[in-house]
Design a protein around this motif. Structure first.
Motif, mmCIF file in Angstrom:
data_model
loop_
_atom_site.group_PDB
_atom_site.id
_atom_site.type_symbol
_atom_site.label_atom_id
_atom_site.label_comp_id
_atom_site.label_asym_id
_atom_site.label_seq_id
_atom_site.Cartn_x
_atom_site.Cartn_y
_atom_site.Cartn_z
ATOM 1 N N TYR A 32 25.082 77.348 24.760
ATOM 2 C CA TYR A 32 25.996 78.489 24.657
ATOM 3 C C TYR A 32 26.835 78.386 23.391
ATOM 4 O O TYR A 32 27.016 79.380 22.661
ATOM 5 N N ARG A 157 28.734 87.112 27.319
ATOM 6 C CA ARG A 157 29.038 87.027 28.750
ATOM 7 C C ARG A 157 27.750 86.971 29.576
ATOM 8 O O ARG A 157 27.614 86.181 30.513
ATOM 9 N N THR A 158 26.813 87.832 29.219
ATOM 10 C CA THR A 158 25.528 87.836 29.927
ATOM 11 C C THR A 158 24.818 86.501 29.765
ATOM 12 O O THR A 158 24.263 85.947 30.727
ATOM 13 N N GLY A 160 26.221 83.639 29.210
ATOM 14 C CA GLY A 160 26.937 82.641 30.004
ATOM 15 C C GLY A 160 26.522 82.656 31.463
ATOM 16 O O GLY A 160 26.269 81.617 32.087
ATOM 17 N N TRP A 161 26.437 83.876 32.040
ATOM 18 C CA TRP A 161 26.031 83.989 33.450
ATOM 19 C C TRP A 161 24.597 83.513 33.642
ATOM 20 O O TRP A 161 24.270 82.855 34.644
ATOM 21 N N VAL A 162 23.734 83.857 32.685
ATOM 22 C CA VAL A 162 22.340 83.399 32.793
ATOM 23 C C VAL A 162 22.270 81.882 32.774
ATOM 24 O O VAL A 162 21.550 81.259 33.571
ATOM 25 N N ILE A 164 24.645 79.804 33.655
ATOM 26 C CA ILE A 164 25.216 79.294 34.916
ATOM 27 C C ILE A 164 24.182 79.356 36.033
ATOM 28 O O ILE A 164 24.017 78.409 36.823
ATOM 29 N N LEU A 165 23.465 80.493 36.105
ATOM 30 C CA LEU A 165 22.428 80.616 37.129
ATOM 31 C C LEU A 165 21.318 79.597 36.917
ATOM 32 O O LEU A 165 20.791 79.014 37.869
ATOM 33 N N THR A 168 22.578 76.253 38.051
ATOM 34 C CA THR A 168 22.584 76.193 39.519
ATOM 35 C C THR A 168 21.175 76.006 40.066
ATOM 36 O O THR A 168 20.947 75.219 40.999
#
Length: 456
Positions: A32, A157-158, A160-162, A164-165, A168
């Motif tokens: 990131y 932002r997108t 970052g979420w990708v 994070i997923l 996980t």
């Protein structure tokens, strides 16, 4: 209070998950930051190039006799994301009337442009990230170009979420890998546990195959040697107890026959001799009971001989043998009236359990008041209640050991028992894989509860 501690499988799975999460989170953070720095740096260079081009256009227009700065700004192609401001002789100019022009450019950037002739700064304007580039055109004029980073911010932002997923998902995959690894690694240990459980239940033929896993060959061999030694020792002890009991039976029978003669002629004896004869008869009966119990103990390590047995009828026969009221036997299960309840158990052992608990209630508990035979799913439960003083909580574990009698036995009746009755109960119940407990009976007294798993 006992402190809870996670099991080996839980710890290994948690370790795999934590390791995978740490690694994936670190890689995601590094990715990131590299992507963010690269995109923002590229956007800044693009903004500097646009500002340089626009500054040349404005500089050329300032050479006119009466320059119209607002008209010059309207000729610039700024697109939808950029905004150009000019500060000339202390006044601010924009493409359109804009009262907030002065606050859009930070004072620190203005001082930097005034001192060095050019500057760049990242800011937030009304909550929107932006890059501001300033270029000094003349000592009294400076051009500022604002490039709003809405799309870039949304992209980051997108991203970052990708990430994070993805982190996980990698952690979940690590947990799954840890679960599979522990399942594979613990498989030999489960074999050891199954073999140990079989030995505990009396199956001394249980062994481990050393060829199953070379890494556990030493463990398997040591385990088998231990079981062999244990089996030989148990067999020696069993044979010793059986041989001693058999050897004692012959003189006991002779003594019992002689004692019966004395008992029949007590009325012809003087008082002291008659009392002595009575004591001999009582002690011989107790000795005979002890020998019988020792013989039973010598057979207790053998596997249970399981067969369908009507336990309700077995309980009634045990009660009748002790000349007790058959009304104390209560059989309870859905859709039945007490007839024909068949459990897969060892009939000899369960009958001995019932007899010993009834004798214990008669001797030490003031007599039995209830014998319950119940079904809880696939498991069977037998309860024997008495109306004595109960069992001291401190004695509820040791009372099932051999030759142990509770301190309250004298108060509960007499102490003529051998101390083996409840030990035999525990041994026979353990041969079925069950357990026996002593509880308080509601209303007073003791309740001996036997739980036999999987008898239905």
């Amino acid at each position: 209070m006992r402190r809870w501690r996670a099991g080996l499988r839980t710890r290994v799975v948690a370790g795999f998950a934590a390791g995978a999460l740490t690694l994936s989170a670190s890689m995601a953070l590094i990715s990131y930051e590299i992507t963010r720095s690269s995109l923002i740096y590229g956007r800044e260079r693009s903004t500097v190039r646009s500002a340089t081009f626009d500054s040349r256009v404005v500089s050329a227009g300032l050479n006119a006799e009466r320059p119209d700065i607002a008209a010059m700004l309207r000729t610039l192609d700024t697109g939808g994301n950029r905004r150009v401001l000019v500060q000339h002789l202390g006044h601010w100019y924009a493409r359109n009337a804009d009262g907030g022009a002065a606050t859009a450019v930070p004072q620190s950037l203005q001082r930097l442009v005034s001192d060095s002739g050019q500057g760049i700064q990242r800011v937030h304007i009304d909550g929107v990230p932006a890059v501001v580039v300033g270029i000094l055109l003349t000592p009294a004029t400076a051009l500022y170009e604002i490039d709003y980073l809405r799309e870039l911010d949304q992209t980051l932002r997108t991203l970052g979420w990708v990430l994070i997923l993805v982190a996980t998902a990698v952690a979940a995959a690590g947990a799954g890998l840890g679960w599979y690894a522990t399942r594979y690694v613990l498989r030999p240990l489960r074999s050891v546990a199954d073999a140990a459980q079989g030995i505990t239940a009396g199956d001394l033929s249980a062994r481990l195959d050393p060829a199953t896993d070379r890494d556990l060959e030493r463990l398997s061999t040591s385990f088998n040697e231990m079981v062999d030694q244990l089996s030989r020792r148990i067999e020696r002890d069993r044979r010793f107890a059986a041989d001693v009991s058999h050897e004692l039976r012959s003189p006991l029978q002779t003594l019992a026959a002689s004692a019966s003669v004395l008992e029949r002629r007590r009325d012809r004896l003087d008082e002291r001799t008659a009392t002595a004869a009575g004591l001999v008869v009582a002690e011989l009966a107790r000795f005979q009971s002890l020998v019988d119990d020792l013989l039973e103990l010598s057979r207790g390590d053998l596997p249970a001989q399981l067969a369908p047995v009507d336990v309700g009828e077995l309980a009634r026969r045990a009660v009748q043998r002790r000349r007790l009221s058959p009304d104390i036997v209560r059989c309870g299960w859905a859709g039945a009236d007490g007839e024909g309840l068949r459990w897969t158990v060892d009939q000899r052992r369960i009958e001995q359990v019932l007899v010993n608990l009834l004798d214990n209630a008669v001797t030490h508990g003031g007599g039995p008041v209830a014998v319950r035979v119940e079904v809880h799913g696939p498991d069977g439960v037998i309860e024997v209640d008495d109306e004595g003083p109960g069992v001291n909580p401190a004695e509820r574990e040791v009372i099932f050991d051999r030759f142990v009698r509770g301190r309250s036995s004298g108060a509960r009746g007499n102490d003529a028992g051998t101390g083996l009755g409840l030990s035999l109960v525990a041994q026979h119940v353990a041969a079925h894989g069950g357990r026996v407990r002593v509880l308080d009976r509601p209303g007073g007294g003791a309740r001996f509860r036997i739980e036999l798993p999987g008898v239905r």
